[in-house]
Motif scaffolding. Sequence first.
Motif, mmCIF file in Angstrom:
data_model
loop_
_atom_site.group_PDB
_atom_site.id
_atom_site.type_symbol
_atom_site.label_atom_id
_atom_site.label_comp_id
_atom_site.label_asym_id
_atom_site.label_seq_id
_atom_site.Cartn_x
_atom_site.Cartn_y
_atom_site.Cartn_z
ATOM 1 N N GLY A 57 0.797 -1.206 0.000
ATOM 2 C CA GLY A 57 0.000 0.000 0.000
ATOM 3 C C GLY A 57 0.836 1.265 0.000
ATOM 4 O O GLY A 57 2.059 1.237 -0.155
ATOM 5 N N THR A 58 0.163 2.420 0.215
ATOM 6 C CA THR A 58 0.847 3.713 0.198
ATOM 7 C C THR A 58 0.425 4.540 1.410
ATOM 8 O O THR A 58 -0.755 4.534 1.808
ATOM 9 C CB THR A 58 0.513 4.503 -1.080
ATOM 10 O OG1 THR A 58 -0.915 4.678 -1.179
ATOM 11 C CG2 THR A 58 1.017 3.765 -2.317
ATOM 12 N N LEU A 59 1.358 5.227 1.993
ATOM 13 C CA LEU A 59 1.109 6.142 3.107
ATOM 14 C C LEU A 59 1.574 7.525 2.659
ATOM 15 O O LEU A 59 2.758 7.732 2.394
ATOM 16 C CB LEU A 59 1.856 5.693 4.360
ATOM 17 C CG LEU A 59 1.747 6.634 5.573
ATOM 18 C CD1 LEU A 59 0.305 6.748 6.042
ATOM 19 C CD2 LEU A 59 2.651 6.162 6.708
ATOM 20 N N ASP A 60 0.620 8.469 2.601
ATOM 21 C CA ASP A 60 0.928 9.818 2.140
ATOM 22 C C ASP A 60 0.708 10.808 3.275
ATOM 23 O O ASP A 60 -0.287 10.725 4.022
ATOM 24 C CB ASP A 60 0.034 10.210 0.956
ATOM 25 C CG ASP A 60 0.286 9.337 -0.260
ATOM 26 O OD1 ASP A 60 1.459 9.022 -0.504
ATOM 27 O OD2 ASP A 60 -0.686 8.980 -0.951
ATOM 28 N N ALA A 61 1.610 11.738 3.394
ATOM 29 C CA ALA A 61 1.476 12.844 4.345
ATOM 30 C C ALA A 61 1.276 14.129 3.559
ATOM 31 O O ALA A 61 2.029 14.423 2.630
ATOM 32 C CB ALA A 61 2.714 12.951 5.236
ATOM 33 N N THR A 62 0.253 14.915 3.949
ATOM 34 C CA THR A 62 -0.068 16.139 3.233
ATOM 35 C C THR A 62 -0.135 17.301 4.218
ATOM 36 O O THR A 62 -0.797 17.199 5.260
ATOM 37 C CB THR A 62 -1.422 16.013 2.502
ATOM 38 O OG1 THR A 62 -1.395 14.878 1.639
ATOM 39 C CG2 THR A 62 -1.701 17.260 1.672
ATOM 40 N N LEU A 63 0.552 18.370 3.894
ATOM 41 C CA LEU A 63 0.488 19.609 4.668
ATOM 42 C C LEU A 63 -0.045 20.695 3.749
ATOM 43 O O LEU A 63 0.523 20.944 2.692
ATOM 44 C CB LEU A 63 1.864 19.981 5.208
ATOM 45 C CG LEU A 63 1.971 21.369 5.866
ATOM 46 C CD1 LEU A 63 1.072 21.451 7.095
ATOM 47 C CD2 LEU A 63 3.414 21.676 6.232
ATOM 48 N N MET A 64 -1.142 21.339 4.177
ATOM 49 C CA MET A 64 -1.771 22.347 3.335
ATOM 50 C C MET A 64 -1.924 23.635 4.144
ATOM 51 O O MET A 64 -2.407 23.604 5.294
ATOM 52 C CB MET A 64 -3.126 21.853 2.843
ATOM 53 C CG MET A 64 -3.846 22.806 1.911
ATOM 54 S SD MET A 64 -5.299 22.046 1.145
ATOM 55 C CE MET A 64 -6.257 21.602 2.587
ATOM 56 N N GLY A 65 -1.505 24.754 3.594
ATOM 57 C CA GLY A 65 -1.664 26.062 4.230
ATOM 58 C C GLY A 65 -2.487 26.978 3.355
ATOM 59 O O GLY A 65 -2.173 27.159 2.183
ATOM 60 N N VAL A 119 -2.998 19.123 8.375
ATOM 61 C CA VAL A 119 -2.032 18.028 8.291
ATOM 62 C C VAL A 119 -2.814 16.723 8.200
ATOM 63 O O VAL A 119 -3.678 16.460 9.047
ATOM 64 C CB VAL A 119 -1.093 18.008 9.508
ATOM 65 C CG1 VAL A 119 -0.121 16.834 9.404
ATOM 66 C CG2 VAL A 119 -0.327 19.311 9.614
ATOM 67 N N THR A 120 -2.488 15.901 7.156
ATOM 68 C CA THR A 120 -3.244 14.665 6.943
ATOM 69 C C THR A 120 -2.297 13.512 6.640
ATOM 70 O O THR A 120 -1.360 13.663 5.854
ATOM 71 C CB THR A 120 -4.231 14.816 5.757
ATOM 72 O OG1 THR A 120 -5.067 15.937 5.988
ATOM 73 C CG2 THR A 120 -5.071 13.556 5.596
ATOM 74 N N LEU A 121 -2.531 12.369 7.250
ATOM 75 C CA LEU A 121 -1.876 11.101 6.926
ATOM 76 C C LEU A 121 -2.928 10.170 6.353
ATOM 77 O O LEU A 121 -3.973 9.954 6.980
ATOM 78 C CB LEU A 121 -1.237 10.469 8.175
ATOM 79 C CG LEU A 121 -0.043 11.202 8.792
ATOM 80 C CD1 LEU A 121 0.358 10.523 10.092
ATOM 81 C CD2 LEU A 121 1.132 11.220 7.825
ATOM 82 N N LYS A 122 -2.630 9.617 5.136
ATOM 83 C CA LYS A 122 -3.606 8.739 4.491
ATOM 84 C C LYS A 122 -2.915 7.463 4.043
ATOM 85 O O LYS A 122 -1.912 7.520 3.329
ATOM 86 C CB LYS A 122 -4.249 9.432 3.291
ATOM 87 C CG LYS A 122 -5.401 8.642 2.679
ATOM 88 C CD LYS A 122 -6.112 9.443 1.607
ATOM 89 C CE LYS A 122 -7.325 8.695 1.049
ATOM 90 N NZ LYS A 122 -8.019 9.470 0.016
ATOM 91 N N GLY A 165 -10.160 -2.805 -1.633
ATOM 92 C CA GLY A 165 -9.101 -2.029 -0.995
ATOM 93 C C GLY A 165 -9.615 -1.356 0.253
ATOM 94 O O GLY A 165 -10.829 -1.222 0.456
ATOM 95 N N ALA A 166 -8.703 -0.964 1.135
ATOM 96 C CA ALA A 166 -9.069 -0.289 2.371
ATOM 97 C C ALA A 166 -8.218 0.962 2.521
ATOM 98 O O ALA A 166 -7.147 1.079 1.919
ATOM 99 C CB ALA A 166 -8.872 -1.222 3.558
#
Length: 475
Positions: A66-74, A153-156, A330-331
């Motif tokens: 799978g994939t783990l993405d971290a996103t920071l948005m301002g 801040v998001t971890l998906k 998928g989950a």
Amino acid sequence: MPIFFITILSLFMTISSAENTLPYENLTVEDAKKIVMNNNLEITIAQFNVDVATLGRKVAQGYNYGTLDATLMGLRSNDAGNVFGFKLQSREASFKDFGFSDFLGGVSQAISASGGNFETFGSLMQNPDMSKQLLQTQPNDLNYPDERNHFDVTLKYMIPLYTGRKLSRYKEIAAQMVHMNQYDKQKVIAEKLYELEKVYYDISLLDAFEKDLNTIKENMEQLHFATLEMQKEGYAKRTDLLEVESKLSNVQRMIFQTRANRELSYQFLSFLLNSKVNSIQVLPLDAFNCNLSVEDVLSHNKDIQKAELGLQIQNKMIDVKRAANLPEVGAFAEYGSSDNRLLNDFAKHDRYTVGFQAKLNIFNGGVDAATIEQERIKQLKVKQQISLAKKGIALQYEKIKTEIKNYDFQIESLKKELELTQEIFKNYQERYKEGLASINDVVIKQSLQLEKMLKLLQLQNERTDKVLQVKKLAY
């Protein structure tokens, strides 16, 4: 003290590097094979392809995790919808943000107008004009909010749970592609070893040929001396001397050509080894024999092995196409936090979402069925190609073996002819000295001897090439 140590170490490394670049002397063919395996540039390039395929296998394996993405948005905005959404996502929305201050102002006016009488207040609130006025009040706090910053801040994490064995098959195919590139590398190695042994034999053959030419040169020099002496005595003409000198010059020219060809062979050998080679240990001219059976060739031939591996890959491609008829599951899990300041009150404003998705294709116009059938036909094609390759290589083997036998017969016959021409030349040389034969007869016999030597050289070279071709088939 450390500076002195570094200086000594640098000097040692420089000396070692210089020693590694020294030309090879008296190099054996076995040592040359080891050097080719380590130094040849084409083999090194082939290894890069193996390394790339190995990384491709890791890529295919990685998709299973799978994939783990971290996103920071301002963001910064005074848009009413955005600001309200920012506050709501940050869990900081209040009734004031909904415009309740303006609504309560209207209610306060109704309370004042009722003089504190609840019945009067109730009747005022039931008045259609009062209700309409309150409902049509535009909330200033909601419509015209102050501008606001928003940091999210998001971890998906997303992972495939079931893909109809598609990912597992791709992983297996990627592993087999590593083997495919290894076969390609082994083919390059086989080609380089073929070229190496061929150039070793060429140099050995040219050395032997030069020795024979030097023997002829010595004979011609003796004949030249004898002709000079006979000319002094009046038994030989100037034309006899010129004819001998012409043939001697021809032999010297052939010696020069032989040395030039040998120099070119050494240059090619140095190219193969990626190192300078000054001299080698020559090989015996009868060292190249073919003892490989057709079974040995077919079991070790890399083209056949590649084709058989290609058939295995094609079988897996059928399963990959069949996966289109199976569900994909998928989950995912998402965790994050928002605030008007970066990473402020993270735990207080955090959130999570988890879920899954299942997808199944119901109809696509028969595309999947046609695609699967295409792969099946390709599978049948590869099977026939393997069968054809085996028969073609077996036929090539038998053809080369027959040619080698023919060369063996011609070489043995020519060696006897060469031995005879050498004896005839010596005989005529002696007869010329005794005045029983003309110089023209001697030169003709010497030319015949050279002709036989050149023919023998050509046949020996062609025979060796055929033997090495058989060995290359089995590499």
